[in-house]
Design a protein around this motif. Structure first.
Motif, PDB file in Angstrom:
ATOM      1  N   MET A  47     -38.131 -12.984 -29.827  1.00  0.00           N
ATOM      2  CA  MET A  47     -37.836 -11.649 -29.327  1.00  0.00           C
ATOM      3  C   MET A  47     -36.529 -11.165 -29.935  1.00  0.00           C
ATOM      4  SD  MET A  47     -38.418  -9.002 -27.298  1.00  0.00           S
ATOM      5  CE  MET A  47     -39.246  -9.196 -25.739  1.00  0.00           C
ATOM      6  N   PHE A  48     -36.564  -9.937 -30.475  1.00  0.00           N
ATOM      7  CA  PHE A  48     -35.378  -9.290 -31.031  1.00  0.00           C
ATOM      8  C   PHE A  48     -35.074  -8.080 -30.158  1.00  0.00           C
ATOM      9  CE2 PHE A  48     -37.562 -11.373 -34.481  1.00  0.00           C
ATOM     10  CZ  PHE A  48     -36.538 -12.047 -35.134  1.00  0.00           C
ATOM     11  N   ARG A  87     -37.039  -3.213 -28.682  1.00  0.00           N
ATOM     12  CA  ARG A  87     -37.527  -4.582 -28.510  1.00  0.00           C
ATOM     13  C   ARG A  87     -38.665  -4.844 -29.491  1.00  0.00           C
ATOM     14  NH1 ARG A  87     -37.800  -5.254 -21.910  1.00  0.00           N
ATOM     15  NH2 ARG A  87     -35.618  -4.716 -21.524  1.00  0.00           N
ATOM     16  N   TYR A  88     -38.566  -5.997 -30.139  1.00  0.00           N
ATOM     17  CA  TYR A  88     -39.579  -6.415 -31.114  1.00  0.00           C
ATOM     18  C   TYR A  88     -39.955  -7.848 -30.786  1.00  0.00           C
ATOM     19  CZ  TYR A  88     -41.525  -7.740 -35.704  1.00  0.00           C
ATOM     20  OH  TYR A  88     -42.329  -8.202 -36.722  1.00  0.00           O
ATOM     21  N   LEU A  89     -41.219  -8.082 -30.480  1.00  0.00           N
ATOM     22  CA  LEU A  89     -41.715  -9.406 -30.111  1.00  0.00           C
ATOM     23  C   LEU A  89     -42.707  -9.884 -31.162  1.00  0.00           C
ATOM     24  CD1 LEU A  89     -42.024 -11.776 -28.115  1.00  0.00           C
ATOM     25  CD2 LEU A  89     -43.786 -10.427 -26.960  1.00  0.00           C
ATOM     26  N   VAL A  90     -42.488 -11.114 -31.634  1.00  0.00           N
ATOM     27  CA  VAL A  90     -43.355 -11.763 -32.610  1.00  0.00           C
ATOM     28  C   VAL A  90     -43.881 -13.050 -31.978  1.00  0.00           C
ATOM     29  CG1 VAL A  90     -43.430 -12.857 -34.885  1.00  0.00           C
ATOM     30  CG2 VAL A  90     -41.980 -10.860 -34.526  1.00  0.00           C
ATOM     31  N   GLY A 130     -45.879 -15.751 -35.672  1.00  0.00           N
ATOM     32  CA  GLY A 130     -45.709 -15.026 -36.924  1.00  0.00           C
ATOM     33  C   GLY A 130     -46.265 -13.626 -36.956  1.00  0.00           C
ATOM     34  N   GLN A 131     -46.901 -13.166 -35.876  1.00  0.00           N
ATOM     35  CA  GLN A 131     -47.539 -11.840 -35.841  1.00  0.00           C
ATOM     36  C   GLN A 131     -46.831 -10.912 -34.859  1.00  0.00           C
ATOM     37  OE1 GLN A 131     -50.127 -11.163 -37.983  1.00  0.00           O
ATOM     38  NE2 GLN A 131     -49.666 -13.220 -38.700  1.00  0.00           N
ATOM     39  N   ARG A 132     -46.760  -9.635 -35.223  1.00  0.00           N
ATOM     40  CA  ARG A 132     -46.183  -8.631 -34.327  1.00  0.00           C
ATOM     41  C   ARG A 132     -47.021  -8.511 -33.062  1.00  0.00           C
ATOM     42  NH1 ARG A 132     -45.659  -2.121 -35.032  1.00  0.00           N
ATOM     43  NH2 ARG A 132     -46.111  -1.718 -32.871  1.00  0.00           N
ATOM     44  N   ILE A 133     -46.360  -8.552 -31.915  1.00  0.00           N
ATOM     45  CA  ILE A 133     -47.030  -8.356 -30.631  1.00  0.00           C
ATOM     46  C   ILE A 133     -46.644  -6.989 -30.067  1.00  0.00           C
ATOM     47  CG2 ILE A 133     -47.294  -9.196 -28.259  1.00  0.00           C
ATOM     48  CD1 ILE A 133     -48.536 -11.012 -30.422  1.00  0.00           C
ATOM     49  N   GLU A 134     -45.333  -6.695 -30.046  1.00  0.00           N
ATOM     50  CA  GLU A 134     -44.862  -5.431 -29.495  1.00  0.00           C
ATOM     51  C   GLU A 134     -43.662  -4.925 -30.286  1.00  0.00           C
ATOM     52  OE1 GLU A 134     -45.635  -5.387 -24.795  1.00  0.00           O
ATOM     53  OE2 GLU A 134     -44.054  -6.772 -25.412  1.00  0.00           O
ATOM     54  N   LEU A 135     -43.557  -3.600 -30.372  1.00  0.00           N
ATOM     55  CA  LEU A 135     -42.386  -2.924 -30.917  1.00  0.00           C
ATOM     56  C   LEU A 135     -42.260  -1.629 -30.131  1.00  0.00           C
ATOM     57  CD1 LEU A 135     -40.099  -2.564 -33.038  1.00  0.00           C
ATOM     58  CD2 LEU A 135     -41.805  -1.441 -34.488  1.00  0.00           C
ATOM     59  N   GLU A 144     -29.482  -9.102 -29.902  1.00  0.00           N
ATOM     60  CA  GLU A 144     -29.752 -10.477 -29.497  1.00  0.00           C
ATOM     61  C   GLU A 144     -31.088 -10.936 -30.045  1.00  0.00           C
ATOM     62  OE1 GLU A 144     -31.294  -9.957 -24.968  1.00  0.00           O
ATOM     63  OE2 GLU A 144     -29.179  -9.511 -25.302  1.00  0.00           O
ATOM     64  N   MET A 145     -31.273 -12.247 -30.001  1.00  0.00           N
ATOM     65  CA  MET A 145     -32.504 -12.865 -30.451  1.00  0.00           C
ATOM     66  C   MET A 145     -32.728 -14.118 -29.617  1.00  0.00           C
ATOM     67  SD  MET A 145     -33.463 -14.877 -33.937  1.00  0.00           S
ATOM     68  CE  MET A 145     -32.808 -16.393 -33.256  1.00  0.00           C
ATOM     69  N   SER A 146     -33.981 -14.371 -29.274  1.00  0.00           N
ATOM     70  CA  SER A 146     -34.325 -15.639 -28.623  1.00  0.00           C
ATOM     71  C   SER A 146     -35.627 -16.142 -29.224  1.00  0.00           C
ATOM     72  CB  SER A 146     -34.456 -15.464 -27.109  1.00  0.00           C
ATOM     73  OG  SER A 146     -35.505 -14.580 -26.799  1.00  0.00           O
ATOM     74  N   HIS A 147     -35.773 -17.447 -29.237  1.00  0.00           N
ATOM     75  CA  HIS A 147     -36.973 -18.071 -29.800  1.00  0.00           C
ATOM     76  C   HIS A 147     -37.506 -19.097 -28.817  1.00  0.00           C
ATOM     77  CE1 HIS A 147     -39.775 -19.449 -32.812  1.00  0.00           C
ATOM     78  NE2 HIS A 147     -39.333 -20.689 -32.669  1.00  0.00           N
ATOM     79  N   ASN A 148     -38.806 -19.018 -28.529  1.00  0.00           N
ATOM     80  CA  ASN A 148     -39.481 -19.957 -27.627  1.00  0.00           C
ATOM     81  C   ASN A 148     -38.776 -20.086 -26.291  1.00  0.00           C
ATOM     82  OD1 ASN A 148     -41.537 -20.481 -29.393  1.00  0.00           O
ATOM     83  ND2 ASN A 148     -40.592 -22.312 -30.245  1.00  0.00           N
TER      84      ASN A 148
END
Length: 150
Positions: free
Chosen positions: A64-65, A81-84, A87-92, A137-141
């Protein structure tokens, strides 16, 4: 008159501004820096947000960005907000102070060097007025959220 700094945010004083991400206690995949450039596109107001990462987005898990902009008087706020996922775009989308969500079309720029870039539409940036401040900000998993400024 010099505008005051805002703790934990970058105050926009020109067309370009940047902040550094965390330097200690970070994973192999982390946020190094975030940049914004006001004046993207033909209207000269839309704003490009760029997250500079230590490596490309991993092809597994979720990332999430978030870009948060806040007006100088702190009465208006927006989030891009940009959610991947895998590897694929889910939301922007953009979310504003009234919790109004605006889904954005198109695909953010992503490079194999670890750069992710998306544009906040001019109407949303104009809500913030001059001298707005921002953070990224950015978070992963679902791990620790990495803030910029760190």
């Amino acid at each position: 008159m010099k505008r005051p700094d805002v703790a934990g945010n970058v105050v926009v004083r020109g067309a370009k501004s940047s902040c550094a991400g965390p330097t200690v206690g970070v994973d192999d995949f982390h946020l190094k820096r975030a940049d914004i450039e006001v004046g993207e596109g033909g209207d000269g107001v839309a704003t490009r947000v760029t997250w500079n990462l230590s490596s490309p987005i991993p092809p597994f898990g979720g990332t999430m960005f978030v870009f948060t902009g806040l007006s100088a008087d702190e009465t208006e706020a927006i989030q891009l907000r940009y959610l991947v996922a895998n590897g694929q775009r889910i939301e922007l989308y953009v979310l504003n102070s009234e919790d109004r969500r605006i889904d954005l079309t198109g695909e953010p720029l992503r490079t194999d060097t670890g750069v992710v870039s998306a544009v906040v539409p001019s109407a949303d940036i104009m809500m913030l007025g001059a001298g707005f401040h921002w953070s990224a900000e950015m978070s992963h998993n679902s791990g620790a959220v990495q803030h910029c400024p760190a």
